[in-house]
Motif scaffolding. Structure first.
Motif, PDB file in Angstrom:
ATOM      1  N   ALA A 242       0.819  -1.215   0.000  1.00 36.19           N
ATOM      2  CA  ALA A 242       0.000   0.000   0.000  1.00 36.19           C
ATOM      3  C   ALA A 242       0.850   1.261   0.000  1.00 36.19           C
ATOM      4  O   ALA A 242       0.439   2.293  -0.531  1.00 36.19           O
ATOM      5  CB  ALA A 242      -0.944   0.000   1.207  1.00 36.19           C
ATOM      6  N   ASP A 243       2.040   1.198   0.624  1.00 34.23           N
ATOM      7  CA  ASP A 243       2.878   2.400   0.704  1.00 34.23           C
ATOM      8  C   ASP A 243       4.225   2.224   0.009  1.00 34.23           C
ATOM      9  O   ASP A 243       5.109   3.065   0.155  1.00 34.23           O
ATOM     10  CB  ASP A 243       3.100   2.794   2.169  1.00 34.23           C
ATOM     11  N   GLY A 244       4.394   1.147  -0.734  1.00 37.49           N
ATOM     12  CA  GLY A 244       5.632   0.932  -1.466  1.00 37.49           C
ATOM     13  C   GLY A 244       6.728   0.256  -0.684  1.00 37.49           C
ATOM     14  O   GLY A 244       7.812   0.018  -1.214  1.00 37.49           O
ATOM     15  N   GLY A 530      -2.562  -7.088  -9.771  1.00 36.05           N
ATOM     16  CA  GLY A 530      -3.993  -6.914 -10.009  1.00 36.05           C
ATOM     17  C   GLY A 530      -4.359  -5.641 -10.727  1.00 36.05           C
ATOM     18  O   GLY A 530      -5.542  -5.379 -10.948  1.00 36.05           O
ATOM     19  N   GLY A 531      -3.375  -4.808 -11.083  1.00 37.82           N
ATOM     20  CA  GLY A 531      -3.645  -3.571 -11.785  1.00 37.82           C
ATOM     21  C   GLY A 531      -3.873  -2.379 -10.881  1.00 37.82           C
ATOM     22  O   GLY A 531      -4.067  -1.269 -11.371  1.00 37.82           O
ATOM     23  N   GLY A 532      -3.849  -2.567  -9.547  1.00 36.56           N
ATOM     24  CA  GLY A 532      -4.182  -1.485  -8.633  1.00 36.56           C
ATOM     25  C   GLY A 532      -3.003  -0.779  -8.008  1.00 36.56           C
ATOM     26  O   GLY A 532      -3.185   0.207  -7.287  1.00 36.56           O
ATOM     27  N   ASP A 533      -1.772  -1.257  -8.252  1.00 39.97           N
ATOM     28  CA  ASP A 533      -0.604  -0.614  -7.645  1.00 39.97           C
ATOM     29  C   ASP A 533      -0.304   0.722  -8.325  1.00 39.97           C
ATOM     30  O   ASP A 533      -0.573   0.908  -9.520  1.00 39.97           O
ATOM     31  CB  ASP A 533       0.626  -1.520  -7.761  1.00 39.97           C
ATOM     32  N   ASP A 534       0.310   1.611  -7.569  1.00 43.62           N
ATOM     33  CA  ASP A 534       0.706   2.910  -8.113  1.00 43.62           C
ATOM     34  C   ASP A 534       2.086   2.787  -8.755  1.00 43.62           C
ATOM     35  O   ASP A 534       3.057   3.406  -8.328  1.00 43.62           O
ATOM     36  CB  ASP A 534       0.723   3.955  -7.003  1.00 43.62           C
ATOM     37  N   ALA A 535       2.158   1.978  -9.803  1.00 40.84           N
ATOM     38  CA  ALA A 535       3.421   1.698 -10.473  1.00 40.84           C
ATOM     39  C   ALA A 535       3.138   1.370 -11.933  1.00 40.84           C
ATOM     40  O   ALA A 535       2.542   0.330 -12.208  1.00 40.84           O
ATOM     41  CB  ALA A 535       4.139   0.525  -9.797  1.00 40.84           C
ATOM     42  N   PRO A 536       3.513   2.258 -12.839  1.00 40.80           N
ATOM     43  CA  PRO A 536       4.178   3.542 -12.590  1.00 40.80           C
ATOM     44  C   PRO A 536       3.176   4.604 -12.133  1.00 40.80           C
ATOM     45  O   PRO A 536       2.001   4.561 -12.496  1.00 40.80           O
ATOM     46  CB  PRO A 536       4.760   3.898 -13.957  1.00 40.80           C
ATOM     47  N   SER A 537       3.663   5.555 -11.358  1.00 40.14           N
ATOM     48  CA  SER A 537       2.828   6.677 -10.945  1.00 40.14           C
ATOM     49  C   SER A 537       2.668   7.646 -12.115  1.00 40.14           C
ATOM     50  O   SER A 537       3.404   7.579 -13.101  1.00 40.14           O
ATOM     51  CB  SER A 537       3.469   7.402  -9.760  1.00 40.14           C
ATOM     52  N   THR A 538       1.717   8.537 -12.003  1.00 42.37           N
ATOM     53  CA  THR A 538       1.536   9.528 -13.073  1.00 42.37           C
ATOM     54  C   THR A 538       2.750  10.448 -13.176  1.00 42.37           C
ATOM     55  O   THR A 538       3.095  10.914 -14.272  1.00 42.37           O
ATOM     56  CB  THR A 538       0.270  10.355 -12.838  1.00 42.37           C
ATOM     57  N   ALA A 539       3.428  10.692 -12.034  1.00 45.07           N
ATOM     58  CA  ALA A 539       4.646  11.503 -12.090  1.00 45.07           C
ATOM     59  C   ALA A 539       5.727  10.781 -12.890  1.00 45.07           C
ATOM     60  O   ALA A 539       6.459  11.404 -13.668  1.00 45.07           O
ATOM     61  CB  ALA A 539       5.138  11.796 -10.672  1.00 45.07           C
ATOM     62  N   GLN A 540       5.818   9.467 -12.708  1.00 39.87           N
ATOM     63  CA  GLN A 540       6.781   8.696 -13.481  1.00 39.87           C
ATOM     64  C   GLN A 540       6.419   8.702 -14.959  1.00 39.87           C
ATOM     65  O   GLN A 540       7.291   8.827 -15.824  1.00 39.87           O
ATOM     66  CB  GLN A 540       6.838   7.259 -12.969  1.00 39.87           C
ATOM     67  N   LEU A 541       5.134   8.586 -15.270  1.00 40.12           N
ATOM     68  CA  LEU A 541       4.689   8.648 -16.661  1.00 40.12           C
ATOM     69  C   LEU A 541       5.028   9.996 -17.283  1.00 40.12           C
ATOM     70  O   LEU A 541       5.456  10.067 -18.448  1.00 40.12           O
ATOM     71  CB  LEU A 541       3.186   8.381 -16.734  1.00 40.12           C
ATOM     72  N   ASP A 542       4.865  11.077 -16.514  1.00 38.44           N
ATOM     73  CA  ASP A 542       5.232  12.406 -17.013  1.00 38.44           C
ATOM     74  C   ASP A 542       6.720  12.473 -17.347  1.00 38.44           C
ATOM     75  O   ASP A 542       7.104  13.036 -18.389  1.00 38.44           O
ATOM     76  CB  ASP A 542       4.888  13.469 -15.959  1.00 38.44           C
ATOM     77  N   ARG A 543       7.548  11.915 -16.468  1.00 42.39           N
ATOM     78  CA  ARG A 543       9.000  11.951 -16.714  1.00 42.39           C
ATOM     79  C   ARG A 543       9.349  11.137 -17.951  1.00 42.39           C
ATOM     80  O   ARG A 543      10.159  11.573 -18.783  1.00 42.39           O
ATOM     81  CB  ARG A 543       9.751  11.428 -15.489  1.00 42.39           C
ATOM     82  N   TRP A 544       8.775   9.957 -18.072  1.00 38.21           N
ATOM     83  CA  TRP A 544       9.056   9.132 -19.249  1.00 38.21           C
ATOM     84  C   TRP A 544       8.642   9.844 -20.530  1.00 38.21           C
ATOM     85  O   TRP A 544       9.353   9.804 -21.535  1.00 38.21           O
ATOM     86  CB  TRP A 544       8.323   7.796 -19.147  1.00 38.21           C
ATOM     87  N   ARG A 566     -10.953   1.629 -10.231  1.00 36.81           N
ATOM     88  CA  ARG A 566     -11.411   1.495  -8.853  1.00 36.81           C
ATOM     89  C   ARG A 566     -10.404   2.066  -7.862  1.00 36.81           C
ATOM     90  O   ARG A 566     -10.772   2.829  -6.991  1.00 36.81           O
ATOM     91  CB  ARG A 566     -11.694   0.022  -8.531  1.00 36.81           C
ATOM     92  N   SER A 567      -9.159   1.655  -7.960  1.00 38.35           N
ATOM     93  CA  SER A 567      -8.185   2.186  -7.012  1.00 38.35           C
ATOM     94  C   SER A 567      -7.793   3.597  -7.430  1.00 38.35           C
ATOM     95  O   SER A 567      -7.909   3.979  -8.594  1.00 38.35           O
ATOM     96  CB  SER A 567      -6.945   1.291  -6.984  1.00 38.35           C
ATOM     97  N   PRO A 568      -7.321   4.408  -6.465  1.00 38.87           N
ATOM     98  CA  PRO A 568      -6.881   5.770  -6.830  1.00 38.87           C
ATOM     99  C   PRO A 568      -5.791   5.761  -7.896  1.00 38.87           C
ATOM    100  O   PRO A 568      -5.776   6.641  -8.766  1.00 38.87           O
ATOM    101  CB  PRO A 568      -6.358   6.317  -5.487  1.00 38.87           C
ATOM    102  N   ALA A 569      -4.890   4.781  -7.834  1.00 37.12           N
ATOM    103  CA  ALA A 569      -3.818   4.719  -8.832  1.00 37.12           C
ATOM    104  C   ALA A 569      -4.381   4.425 -10.212  1.00 37.12           C
ATOM    105  O   ALA A 569      -3.959   5.022 -11.215  1.00 37.12           O
ATOM    106  CB  ALA A 569      -2.801   3.648  -8.438  1.00 37.12           C
ATOM    107  N   GLN A 570      -5.345   3.526 -10.303  1.00 37.84           N
ATOM    108  CA  GLN A 570      -5.961   3.223 -11.595  1.00 37.84           C
ATOM    109  C   GLN A 570      -6.701   4.430 -12.145  1.00 37.84           C
ATOM    110  O   GLN A 570      -6.643   4.731 -13.348  1.00 37.84           O
ATOM    111  CB  GLN A 570      -6.906   2.036 -11.443  1.00 37.84           C
ATOM    112  N   GLU A 571      -7.408   5.109 -11.271  1.00 39.59           N
ATOM    113  CA  GLU A 571      -8.152   6.285 -11.718  1.00 39.59           C
ATOM    114  C   GLU A 571      -7.212   7.367 -12.219  1.00 39.59           C
ATOM    115  O   GLU A 571      -7.463   8.012 -13.243  1.00 39.59           O
ATOM    116  CB  GLU A 571      -9.014   6.817 -10.570  1.00 39.59           C
TER     117      GLU A 571
END
Length: 604
Positions: A242-244, A530-544, A566-571
């Motif tokens: 949940a927190d990495g 399951g697709g719900g982890d915050d990996a990659p984060s949107t910040a990482q996607l921005d950098r890429w 459903r999860s905040p990371a997926q949204e």
């Protein structure tokens, strides 16, 4: 101890048992199956760099780890590094580990109960259906069982040779922890009770020994957890956390969440009386779980026999061997029966060594002391339960139920009327016949798959991924290693026109795995298992995106570019794709458009 003697036996007996186990575990593993594709893809990705290997990265770019410590994957990755990425290369370490567990169980039980009991225990373990099917798969349970048996061996040596072996026992349990986390610790109460009961000397000295072993257990269990959390350089995100942090994974989703059901992903959704409810993959928690339609055929064949033996032990419970094996069986059965979180029937392979030891020693005990009373009762109970289990689906080797009844009647009559060791041998036939047939059938299967199970398919069919979050609408994801024709064209197009990261796939790991298995392209999965982890984060996607490392994202059609988040990371990833990406015309890669299109490629 039942006996301190080690009777001579023919030199071929144990090698024959181990050879039979090897044949059951290795038969047809070269026919193209890859077992659990989540771990198969990870084992390949782990060969792409030291950090990926050390932390168990699911993808070759090192974005996210698998949702467990990687110890069980290290032998598989090394085998892939040597032999190439083939199904048999992935499963070969499992076969070797399974045979080693059979051998080591014999060595352990022999020190407690003698050669004949040890041979029978080894044969029972080799013929346990769930053990056969799991040793033909690449889930971590095979290595976990080996470490637990090694811990039992070290504990048995500690009763004879002192505390040095107790520390080895703690070390092996710690290795089991780094294989499948808290599940390895379930047997610790049995190990402690056996040591305290089986050693002499002042209680204070024995307690200090146990305390020292506890220190070894903590260090050997948590060194990798600390290494990950304190690693100073770049590393993959800890999948399932949940927190990495690895610490959260241990005590959250893969720890107490498995017991309470409060962690992410409590089980599978099924319909009951028109109401949608959540159920574990092994059925509802409770005292009957080990005997239900989903679990019974995996491990429960000899449980009635074992329970009868443990009930009649009486004062023999003070014996360290009975405390070790009986405690292992009872504690593990209780935890598995009442676990409220994600729980799979194949976990019961961790009970198999204890079932084998208790059943073998129990039959010997009943033969010596209750030959004409409780031993016939034990055979009758075992045969009756085998009849019930087989009757649940008579299309799957249903003939064995009548064979078991017939041989049981003959064996019981022989025990009552004749005083001969041949009658005991005859009594083993109804006890072991049906699990042996089921194990043989498991050895004929070409793939154990993502959720391995021996015997006929029973109960509701779970989705391929049991992790948190929605299942995105992409083709595949059912445990197959094969890409569809359209997916192959999409991947080829992305490789030709992409950048450092050829393709990012916004889906659960079961859908991403075939892309990793069937190609050497730099493909990443978004969201972990399951697709719900915050990996990659949107910040990482921005950098890429800013660095020109990412150009193409594959996601499902329908319901927007990412399905129902459903999860905040997926949204967050869904919004990012909507803002930064546009659909690629299927004509560019030779795909099809219109309502029949399932997979959608986006250019970012």
């Amino acid at each position: 101890m039942i006996t301190a003697a080690h009777p001579k036996t023919r030199s071929w007996a144990l090698p024959l048992v181990c050879l039979g186990a090897a044949v059951l575990y290795a038969w047809k593993i070269g026919d193209g199956q890859f077992g659990n594709t989540y771990y198969s893809a990870a084992a390949k990705s782990m060969t792409s760099g030291f950090t990926n290997f050390l932390f168990g990265s699911f993808d070759p770019y090192g974005v996210v780890t698998v949702d467990k410590p990687p110890l069980a994957l290290w032998p598989q990755a090394l085998s892939v590094l040597v032999f190439g990425h083939h199904g048999w290369a992935l499963l070969l370490p499992q076969v070797l580990e399974g045979v080693a567990a059979v051998f080591l169980l014999h060595r352990t039980v022999r020190r407690w109960a003698g050669e004949n009991v040890a041979l029978l225990a080894a044969a029972i373990l080799a013929l346990t259906p769930v053990t056969v099917i799991i040793n033909r798969d690449n889930n971590p349970d095979t290595l976990l069982v080996l470490f637990l048996v090694a811990a039992a061996y070290a504990l048995t040596r500690a009763l004879e040779d002192g505390r040095k072996w107790l520390f080895w026992c703690a070390f092996f349990v710690g290795c089991g922890f780094l294989t499948k986390m808290l599940q390895a610790w379930i047997i610790v109460p049995a190990l402690v009770a056996a040591y305290l009961a089986g050693t002499s000397g002042p209680l204070r000295r024995r307690l200090l020994d146990v305390l020292g072993a506890g220190v070894v257990l903590v260090v050997s269990s948590f060194w990798w957890i600390a290494l990950y959390d304190w690693w100073p350089g770049a590393k993959p995100v800890m999948g399932g956390s949940a927190d990495g942090s690895a610490w959260d994974l241990v005590f959250g989703y893969n720890g107490f969440g498995r017991l309470s059901g409060d962690g992410e992903g409590g089980g599978m959704m099924i319909m009951r009386n028109g109401v949608r409810t959540t159920s574990s993959f092994g059925g509802d928690p409770g005292p009957g779980r080990m005997f239900n339609d989903l679990v019974g055929g995996q491990i429960s064949w000899l449980l009635p026999l074992c329970l009868l033996v443990l009930v009649v032990l009486g004062r023999r419970w003070r014996d360290a061997g009975w405390l070790l094996w009986g405690g292992w069986l009872l504690v593990t059965t209780a935890v598995f029966s009442f676990a409220g979180g994600i729980w799979h029937p194949y976990y019961t392979t961790a009970m198999a060594p204890a079932v084998a030891a208790v059943a073998a020693a129990g039959l010997a005990l009943l033969w010596r002391r209750h030959r004409r009373t409780l031993l016939p009762l034990a055979i009758a109970l075992t045969a009756a339960w085998a009849f019930v289990l087989t009757s649940r689906d008579t299309a799957f080797h249903g003939w064995t139920r009548w064979a078991v009844l017939g041989t049981a009647v003959a064996a019981i009559a022989g025990l009552v009327l004749v005083r001969s060791r041949l009658t005991l041998a005859a009594g083993l036939v109804p006890v072991l016949l049906t699990p042996a047939v089921w194990s043989y059938a498991a050895a004929q299967s070409t793939s154990a798959g993502t959720l391995p199970a021996a015997g006929p398919a029973t109960g509701p069919t779970p989705p391929p991924s049991s992790g948190p979050g929605p299942r995105l609408v992409l083709a595949g994801g059912d445990g197959t290693t094969t890409l569809t024709g359209e997916q192959r064209r999409i991947l080829d197009y992305a490789v030709r026109n992409g950048t450092e990261i050829s393709l990012a796939i916004n889906a659960e790991a079961g859908t991403v795995a075939p892309f990793l298995i069937e190609s050497d392209a730099v493909v990443i999965g978004m969201g972990g298992f399951g697709g719900g982890d915050d990996a990659p984060s949107t910040a990482q996607l921005d950098r890429w995106l800013a660095e020109g490392k990412l150009r193409f994202v594959l996601s499902g059609s329908g319901g927007g570019p990412v399905g129902p988040p459903r999860s905040p990371a997926q949204e967050a990833r869904g919004h990012w794709i909507e803002q930064h990406c546009a659909v690629v015309d299927p004509a560019e890669y030779g795909g099809r458009s219109g309502p029949g299109r399932v997979d959608t490629l986006y250019r970012c």
